[in-house]
Design a protein around this motif. Structure first.
Motif, PDB file in Angstrom:
ATOM      1  N   ALA A  71      46.120  39.010  36.216  1.00  0.00           N
ATOM      2  CA  ALA A  71      44.385  38.789  35.635  1.00  0.00           C
ATOM      3  C   ALA A  71      43.264  39.213  37.073  1.00  0.00           C
ATOM      4  O   ALA A  71      42.435  39.255  37.109  1.00  0.00           O
ATOM      5  CB  ALA A  71      44.182  37.798  35.166  1.00  0.00           C
ATOM      6  N   ASN A  72      44.065  39.022  38.332  1.00  0.00           N
ATOM      7  CA  ASN A  72      43.157  39.163  39.865  1.00  0.00           C
ATOM      8  C   ASN A  72      42.587  38.806  39.770  1.00  0.00           C
ATOM      9  O   ASN A  72      40.916  38.257  39.835  1.00  0.00           O
ATOM     10  CB  ASN A  72      42.672  40.815  39.244  1.00  0.00           C
ATOM     11  CG  ASN A  72      42.380  41.107  40.746  1.00  0.00           C
ATOM     12  OD1 ASN A  72      42.696  40.375  41.943  1.00  0.00           O
ATOM     13  ND2 ASN A  72      41.667  42.150  40.941  1.00  0.00           N
ATOM     14  N   TYR A  73      42.541  37.465  39.189  1.00  0.00           N
ATOM     15  CA  TYR A  73      41.429  36.345  38.627  1.00  0.00           C
ATOM     16  C   TYR A  73      41.635  34.912  39.815  1.00  0.00           C
ATOM     17  O   TYR A  73      42.582  34.325  40.180  1.00  0.00           O
ATOM     18  CB  TYR A  73      41.365  35.126  37.744  1.00  0.00           C
ATOM     19  CG  TYR A  73      40.342  35.840  36.927  1.00  0.00           C
ATOM     20  CD1 TYR A  73      39.464  37.113  36.836  1.00  0.00           C
ATOM     21  CD2 TYR A  73      41.052  35.784  35.479  1.00  0.00           C
ATOM     22  CE1 TYR A  73      39.171  37.411  35.714  1.00  0.00           C
ATOM     23  CE2 TYR A  73      40.364  36.834  33.666  1.00  0.00           C
ATOM     24  CZ  TYR A  73      38.599  37.033  34.732  1.00  0.00           C
ATOM     25  OH  TYR A  73      37.998  38.054  33.566  1.00  0.00           O
ATOM     26  N   ARG A 211      34.540  37.661  30.191  1.00  0.00           N
ATOM     27  CA  ARG A 211      35.173  37.458  31.121  1.00  0.00           C
ATOM     28  C   ARG A 211      35.565  38.866  30.772  1.00  0.00           C
ATOM     29  O   ARG A 211      36.454  38.621  29.842  1.00  0.00           O
ATOM     30  CB  ARG A 211      36.076  36.313  31.675  1.00  0.00           C
ATOM     31  CG  ARG A 211      36.894  36.161  32.564  1.00  0.00           C
ATOM     32  CD  ARG A 211      37.211  34.645  32.948  1.00  0.00           C
ATOM     33  NE  ARG A 211      36.364  33.798  32.900  1.00  0.00           N
ATOM     34  CZ  ARG A 211      36.715  33.122  33.429  1.00  0.00           C
ATOM     35  NH1 ARG A 211      37.751  32.103  33.411  1.00  0.00           N
ATOM     36  NH2 ARG A 211      35.960  31.790  33.886  1.00  0.00           N
ATOM     37  N   PRO A 212      35.756  39.643  31.810  1.00  0.00           N
ATOM     38  CA  PRO A 212      36.665  40.770  31.674  1.00  0.00           C
ATOM     39  C   PRO A 212      38.220  40.164  31.754  1.00  0.00           C
ATOM     40  O   PRO A 212      38.385  39.421  32.384  1.00  0.00           O
ATOM     41  CB  PRO A 212      36.690  42.013  32.939  1.00  0.00           C
ATOM     42  CG  PRO A 212      36.130  40.889  33.607  1.00  0.00           C
ATOM     43  CD  PRO A 212      35.163  39.752  32.864  1.00  0.00           C
ATOM     44  N   ARG A 213      39.085  40.543  31.583  1.00  0.00           N
ATOM     45  CA  ARG A 213      40.305  40.431  31.254  1.00  0.00           C
ATOM     46  C   ARG A 213      41.066  39.083  30.539  1.00  0.00           C
ATOM     47  O   ARG A 213      42.157  38.356  31.544  1.00  0.00           O
ATOM     48  CB  ARG A 213      41.291  41.144  33.352  1.00  0.00           C
ATOM     49  CG  ARG A 213      41.111  42.120  33.587  1.00  0.00           C
ATOM     50  CD  ARG A 213      41.356  42.416  34.831  1.00  0.00           C
ATOM     51  NE  ARG A 213      40.839  41.311  35.642  1.00  0.00           N
ATOM     52  CZ  ARG A 213      39.838  41.250  36.234  1.00  0.00           C
ATOM     53  NH1 ARG A 213      38.987  42.427  36.203  1.00  0.00           N
ATOM     54  NH2 ARG A 213      39.396  40.454  37.352  1.00  0.00           N
ATOM     55  N   ARG A 215      42.762  38.603  27.759  1.00  0.00           N
ATOM     56  CA  ARG A 215      43.803  38.296  27.741  1.00  0.00           C
ATOM     57  C   ARG A 215      44.526  38.352  28.400  1.00  0.00           C
ATOM     58  O   ARG A 215      45.195  37.527  28.644  1.00  0.00           O
ATOM     59  CB  ARG A 215      43.902  39.490  26.344  1.00  0.00           C
ATOM     60  CG  ARG A 215      44.635  39.255  25.957  1.00  0.00           C
ATOM     61  CD  ARG A 215      45.824  40.800  24.794  1.00  0.00           C
ATOM     62  NE  ARG A 215      44.178  40.684  24.424  1.00  0.00           N
ATOM     63  CZ  ARG A 215      44.196  41.911  23.140  1.00  0.00           C
ATOM     64  NH1 ARG A 215      45.257  42.946  23.367  1.00  0.00           N
ATOM     65  NH2 ARG A 215      42.639  42.455  22.670  1.00  0.00           N
ATOM     66  N   ARG A 216      44.832  38.881  29.723  1.00  0.00           N
ATOM     67  CA  ARG A 216      46.172  38.777  31.259  1.00  0.00           C
ATOM     68  C   ARG A 216      45.648  37.061  31.355  1.00  0.00           C
ATOM     69  O   ARG A 216      46.658  36.768  31.314  1.00  0.00           O
ATOM     70  CB  ARG A 216      45.405  39.519  31.372  1.00  0.00           C
ATOM     71  CG  ARG A 216      45.671  41.266  31.197  1.00  0.00           C
ATOM     72  CD  ARG A 216      45.254  42.555  32.480  1.00  0.00           C
ATOM     73  NE  ARG A 216      45.494  43.332  32.452  1.00  0.00           N
ATOM     74  CZ  ARG A 216      44.890  44.134  33.362  1.00  0.00           C
ATOM     75  NH1 ARG A 216      45.225  44.255  34.074  1.00  0.00           N
ATOM     76  NH2 ARG A 216      45.474  45.918  32.849  1.00  0.00           N
TER      77      ARG A 216
END
Length: 365
Positions: A71-73, A211-213, A215-216
């Motif tokens: 997710a790159n969070y 919030r993008p991504r 689902r990841r």
């Protein structure tokens, strides 16, 4: 002292990061207490504390790394407080299941969450439940953790007439816990303002406030639960203290990745974990309880149909020693009050369904 050290190290890390001594915000030493508290809570089920310590570190490292790569969070994961209490005191202690069976249930729930995370159903289910009950559930778990902490410290004890009573506050465990109840709060709430609204200030939302991504991120969260159950710990989840890393400048998965490495390095402290008595972490547990109980302040106190079910949810969790009972009574109360007040449009079908299921559960015992 250990609880105080955990909070001081957290405060100093955040303080130094906020002064640009680590501009990338990759250092996220904000949950050292979990590796000590989680083994103690799960040990009440008969699980071996040393093994749980290792599982806690590995599950946190795995979940944080998946969050970073998928997710790159800048959000780290670890076994969740509240979830471990539900595992130990409701599923095992109250309902009578073995810890092996409980871990199997955690694994199954993790697999189910993985499947739900691959679709939009999980997001829709979460959005269907009233905000007041979500806040009350968090607050109720906080109160539940508080009474557990007080019992571990000997500040609250069982009483045949009044159910609970004050313990012997002249004993060393109670004194040490109270001294650690006082110091930790000062340090903890000194940084509380930094954690509020961090997601917005961190620019983690898109132009529409979503919030993008997502689902990841949900997939990383659910897969961490599956992995944690396989190696021997309760549900692993994203935790709010990740906001400290975001406030310090963390914007990408690098923050979570470094946190994963730090959890792996924590494995070298395994011998220390066995030396920590439960009352030494009571202060940390109480601070978590207070943080979670803050959700009650966000209730609509002008609307009795909102705050009454929330109070029922929050107060019955510690008093019945069951998180599930508190949630069930909360849903039943919410649906009943809303319908009685003629505000049927406020009650969604999922809420009615859950309320009816809990009614059936309580009726059948």
């Amino acid at each position: 002292m250990l609880a105080h050290w955990a909070s001081v190290s957290t405060k100093r890390s955040i303080h130094s990061l906020n002064h640009n001594q680590a501009k990338d915000g990759i250092l996220n030493l904000n949950r050292p207490y979990i590796v000590f508290v989680n083994p103690q809570i799960l040990a009440t089920t008969g699980m071996e504390p040393g093994a749980v310590f290792v599982a806690t570190c590995l599950a946190a490292a795995f979940g944080s790394l998946v969050m970073a790569l998928a997710a790159n969070y800048p959000i780290a994961l670890a076994p969740g407080m509240g979830l471990n209490a539900y595992f130990a005191f409701t599923v095992v202690a109250s309902q009578g299941y073995s810890w092996q069976q409980a871990l199997g249930a955690v694994f199954c729930s993790g697999v189910l969450f993985v499947l739900l995370s691959l679709s939009r159903l999980r997001e829709r289910i979460l959005g269907a439940f009233p905000a007041s009950l979500r806040r009350a559930t968090s607050a109720g778990i906080g109160l539940f953790l508080a009474i557990i902490a007080l019992m571990h410290a000997g500040i609250v004890v069982a009483h045949p007439a009044t159910l609970i009573a004050a313990g012997d506050l002249t004993q060393a465990p109670a004194i040490l816990a109270l001294v650690g109840f006082s110091l930790l709060f000062v340090d903890f709430f000194d940084t509380a303002g930094t954690l509020i609204g961090v997601a917005h200030r961190g620019g983690l939302l898109d132009a529409n406030g979503r919030r993008p991504r997502l689902r990841r991120a949900l997939l990383a969260d659910s897969s961490a639960t599956v992995f944690g159950a396989l190696i021997g710990t309760s549900n692993t989840t994203s935790y709010i203290e990740s906001a400290a890393g975001v406030a310090a400048g963390g914007r990408t998965g690098l923050t979570a990745a470094v946190t994963a490495v730090l959890f792996l390095l924590t494995l070298f402290l395994a011998p220390l974990a066995a030396m920590v008595p439960s009352y030494a972490t009571a202060g940390a547990l109480m601070s978590i309880a207070c943080l979670m109980a803050r959700g009650l302040a966000e209730l609509d106190w002008e609307d009795v149909t909102e705050y009454a079910p929330a109070i029922v949810t929050a107060i019955t969790m510690p008093l019945t020693y069951s998180i599930a009972t508190g949630i069930g009574l909360g849903f039943i109360t919410y649906a009943t009050i809303k319908l009685a007040a003629g505000r049927w449009r406020d009650v969604s079908l999922p809420v009615i369904a859950v309320a009816l299921l809990f009614c059936l559960k309580f009726a059948l015992g």
